[in-house]
Scaffold this motif. Structure first.
Motif, PDB file in Angstrom:
ATOM      1  N   SER A  40       1.750  -3.363 -12.042  1.00 24.02           N
ATOM      2  CA  SER A  40       2.382  -3.994 -10.877  1.00 24.02           C
ATOM      3  C   SER A  40       1.439  -3.875  -9.685  1.00 24.02           C
ATOM      4  CB  SER A  40       3.711  -3.306 -10.568  1.00 24.02           C
ATOM      5  OG  SER A  40       3.483  -1.947 -10.314  1.00 24.02           O
ATOM      6  N   PHE A  48       0.919  -2.974  -5.600  1.00 23.98           N
ATOM      7  CA  PHE A  48       1.490  -2.187  -4.509  1.00 23.98           C
ATOM      8  C   PHE A  48       1.879  -3.139  -3.354  1.00 23.98           C
ATOM      9  CE2 PHE A  48      -1.305   1.759  -5.653  1.00 23.98           C
ATOM     10  CZ  PHE A  48      -0.501   2.003  -6.747  1.00 23.98           C
ATOM     11  N   THR A  83      -4.604   5.057   4.068  1.00 21.34           N
ATOM     12  CA  THR A  83      -5.538   5.452   3.023  1.00 21.34           C
ATOM     13  C   THR A  83      -4.760   5.692   1.730  1.00 21.34           C
ATOM     14  OG1 THR A  83      -6.966   6.486   4.629  1.00 21.34           O
ATOM     15  CG2 THR A  83      -7.140   7.310   2.390  1.00 21.34           C
ATOM     16  N   SER A 133      -3.305   3.349  -0.060  1.00 23.24           N
ATOM     17  CA  SER A 133      -2.214   2.399  -0.312  1.00 23.24           C
ATOM     18  C   SER A 133      -2.641   1.258  -1.227  1.00 23.24           C
ATOM     19  CB  SER A 133      -1.678   1.840   1.012  1.00 23.24           C
ATOM     20  OG  SER A 133      -2.725   1.243   1.739  1.00 23.24           O
ATOM     21  N   GLY A 134      -3.934   1.187  -1.540  1.00 20.57           N
ATOM     22  CA  GLY A 134      -4.397   0.160  -2.477  1.00 20.57           C
ATOM     23  C   GLY A 134      -5.032  -1.036  -1.798  1.00 20.57           C
ATOM     24  N   LYS A 135      -5.692  -0.801  -0.689  1.00 22.23           N
ATOM     25  CA  LYS A 135      -6.270  -1.922   0.066  1.00 22.23           C
ATOM     26  C   LYS A 135      -7.383  -2.636  -0.711  1.00 22.23           C
ATOM     27  CE  LYS A 135      -7.125   0.484   3.894  1.00 22.23           C
ATOM     28  NZ  LYS A 135      -6.444   1.758   3.578  1.00 22.23           N
ATOM     29  N   THR A 136      -8.129  -1.867  -1.512  1.00 16.81           N
ATOM     30  CA  THR A 136      -9.280  -2.487  -2.180  1.00 16.81           C
ATOM     31  C   THR A 136      -8.832  -3.648  -3.071  1.00 16.81           C
ATOM     32  OG1 THR A 136     -10.225  -0.272  -2.241  1.00 16.81           O
ATOM     33  CG2 THR A 136     -11.362  -1.969  -3.507  1.00 16.81           C
ATOM     34  N   LEU A 137      -7.852  -3.367  -3.932  1.00 13.72           N
ATOM     35  CA  LEU A 137      -7.390  -4.430  -4.818  1.00 13.72           C
ATOM     36  C   LEU A 137      -6.683  -5.530  -4.009  1.00 13.72           C
ATOM     37  CD1 LEU A 137      -7.440  -5.005  -7.862  1.00 13.72           C
ATOM     38  CD2 LEU A 137      -5.102  -4.138  -7.978  1.00 13.72           C
ATOM     39  N   GLU A 174     -12.762  -0.568   6.379  1.00 10.75           N
ATOM     40  CA  GLU A 174     -12.993   0.529   7.336  1.00 10.75           C
ATOM     41  C   GLU A 174     -13.502  -0.063   8.653  1.00 10.75           C
ATOM     42  OE1 GLU A 174     -12.661   3.945   6.763  1.00 10.75           O
ATOM     43  OE2 GLU A 174     -12.056   3.758   4.670  1.00 10.75           O
TER      44      GLU A 174
END
Ligand SMILES: Nc1ncnc2c1ncn2[C@@H]1O[C@H](COP(=O)(O)OP(=O)(O)OP(=O)(O)O)[C@@H](O)[C@H]1O
Length: 478
Positions: free
Chosen positions: A54, A56, A82, A84-88, A209
């Motif tokens: 799933s 986030f 930090t 929370s899954g920002k990259t994906l 960032e």
């Protein structure tokens, strides 16, 4: 009065109008991949393979703004804690959007302030990109510039069916990657010196960032990138001080020579920007540098950290001088489990690492991870860890509470280690300190990393039983 002022500041609404009209990420629920609209089945398959079933909330919120009707109409500012899954959150829409591209050229650039962060982000992209036929490059100075260039740029054999313009075509170089993850310094090296490196086809710019990247100019990377990316569709962009485009003579690109099929005559798509932070600045002058287009603000509010729901946290409170003993006892109780121990400085990390290695019978394999190690060694240390332990200096109880508050996790129960166990480590600890002292005195610590601090270790040792002198007490406050 001061209190009132502090409260007023805390409640103050952002001065920037678009920030007041924010999308609340916490209103988005996680979403099963199978229910996610428009997701390319190849990406879905690989996400499942990676164990992601799933998305986030921040990933769902960004997906809704970037995929489907009206996609990428606005630049996105994402403020999310930090972890929370920002990259994906940005990687997935970019991969999906580029999945239909036919010709390889550099279309997405992700900029991060440090090499380690860039490596991690590259790994996320690289895990999914092959599924949709895309390649990802890294420009962080991890390898020599020559190696990096060979990864990023290739000399093509000119395909017979490529439609050339009437102009002379001096280009011999083409991008070997569709997506580049970079740190500003190395990015500027390529911009200034790498033949064939071009941002002319750039469609997506991610500034991760953001606060950190905006705080420092890093050789004016941002105005330079914007200028170069805009220059392909003649968008006027004010020339910043110190950015002299005449220095980018090497950057004539295949686009400007009309090589890329399908591009000629069609309007260049707008450069889409996604900027992210756990603490996004609300300073208009800083944000203005990003030249955002109708920005949409997605935020979870002021929370800076987000702990995974499954993570359990405990606290251990002890006197400063007993910290190493408590740590040892803790490591013993966790035996078999993998751990990360954070310290407050590079020197403390090295001291603790060296000290722990002098314990006999500890039966724990220890690796040091700080900027004292070269990148390749640091990378090998990744994946060793499951547990987080925080071990740091005296002002910590207050800071720890603040940290938990920021993470909305104020209930942190005590972790108790039997006092007998701690006591049982005293002789071992004293012996380890003795060995450490001898090692330093005999010059085995050739790099001298310990020399300055060795008396501090002795103090801590003394603290376990002996009387402290004045100097020791002062140093212990550190
Ligand atoms: N959809 C998902 N399902 C399961 N795990 C996920 C998912 N998305 C991300 N993760 C995991 O969550 C962790 C945090 O993700 P990530 O590093 O992207 O967070 P972040 O918000 O970018 O944090 P930071 O600010 O530290 O960069 C990573 O270990 C990642 O593998």
């Amino acid at each position: 009065m001061e209190e009132l002022e502090a409260k007023r500041k805390k409640k103050s609404v952002p001065v920037i109008p678009w920030m007041r009209d924010a999308v609340d990420i916490s209103l988005s629920d996680s979403c099963l991949l199978d229910s996610l609209p428009f997701l390319d089945p190849r990406l879905k398959r690989d996400l499942h393979r990676m164990g992601y079933n799933s998305l986030f909330p921040v990933q769902v919120a960004v997906w809704h703004e970037t995929i489907g009707p009206g996609c990428f109409e606005r630049d996105l500012c994402i403020n999310s804690p930090t972890g929370s899954g920002k990259t994906l959150a940005y990687a997935l829409p970019i991969l999906q959007a580029l999945s239909t591209r036919t010709i390889k050229c550099l279309r997405a650039l992700v900029v991060l302030p440090t090499r380690d962060l860039a490596v991690q982000v590259k790994e996320v992209f690289a895990a999914l990109a092959p599924a949709v036929g895309l390649s990802v490059g890294l420009a962080v100075g991890q390898s020599s510039i020559a190696n990096e260039i060979s990864e990023l740029i290739k000399k093509p054999t000119l395909d017979a069916d490529i439609c050339f313009g009437t102009e002379d075509f001096p280009q011999q170089f083409r991008s070997a990657v569709d997506i580049l993850v970079a740190t500003p310094g190395r990015l500027m090296d390529h911009i200034n010196n790498t033949k064939g490196f071009t941002l002319e086809h750039l469609c997506y710019l991610v500034v991760d960032e953001t606060d950190r990247l905006l705080r420092e100019a890093y050789q004016s990377w941002l105005p330079t990138v914007l200028k170069l990316a805009y220059s392909s569709n003649q968008t006027p962009f004010p020339c910043e001080d110190g950015v002299n485009l005449s220095t980018f003579g090497l950057l004539k690109t295949i686009r400007s020579f009309g090589v890329e099929r399908g591009f000629r005559g069609t309007p260049h798509p707008r450069l889409v920007k996604m900027v992210l932070s756990a603490t996004l600045t609300q300073d208009p002058s800083k944000l203005a540098q990003l030249d955002l287009h109708r920005p949409l603000f997605l935020t979870t509010g002021k929370r800076r950290y987000q702990l995974p729901e499954q993570l359990k946290s405990f606290k251990m409170v002890c006197k400063s001088k007993l910290k190493p003993l408590y740590l040892l006892a803790l490591l013993r109780t966790l035996q078999g489990e993998k751990c990360i121990v954070f310290t407050s400085s590079v020197e403390s990390t090295h001291r603790l690492y060296t000290l722990l290695n002098f314990f006999e019978d500890l039966q724990v394999k220890i690796k040091e991870y700080s900027r004292l190690q070269c990148q390749s060694i640091r990378r090998k240390s990744y994946g060793m860890t499951n547990y987080l332990i925080w071990h740091t200096h005296d002002g910590f109880v207050k800071r720890f509470k603040e940290l938990l508050q920021k993470a909305d996790n104020e209930s942190c129960p005590m972790y108790s280690v039997p006092s007998e166990l701690i006591e049982s480590f005293h002789p071992m600890y004293t012996a380890a300190l003795e060995r450490l002292k001898k090692s330093v005195e005999s010059g085995k610590d050739k790099e001298g990393k310990l020399n300055i601090k060795i008396d501090r270790l002795n103090i801590k040792c003394a603290g376990a039983g002996r009387k402290k002198d004045k100097k020791s007490r002062v140093e212990e406050q550190d």
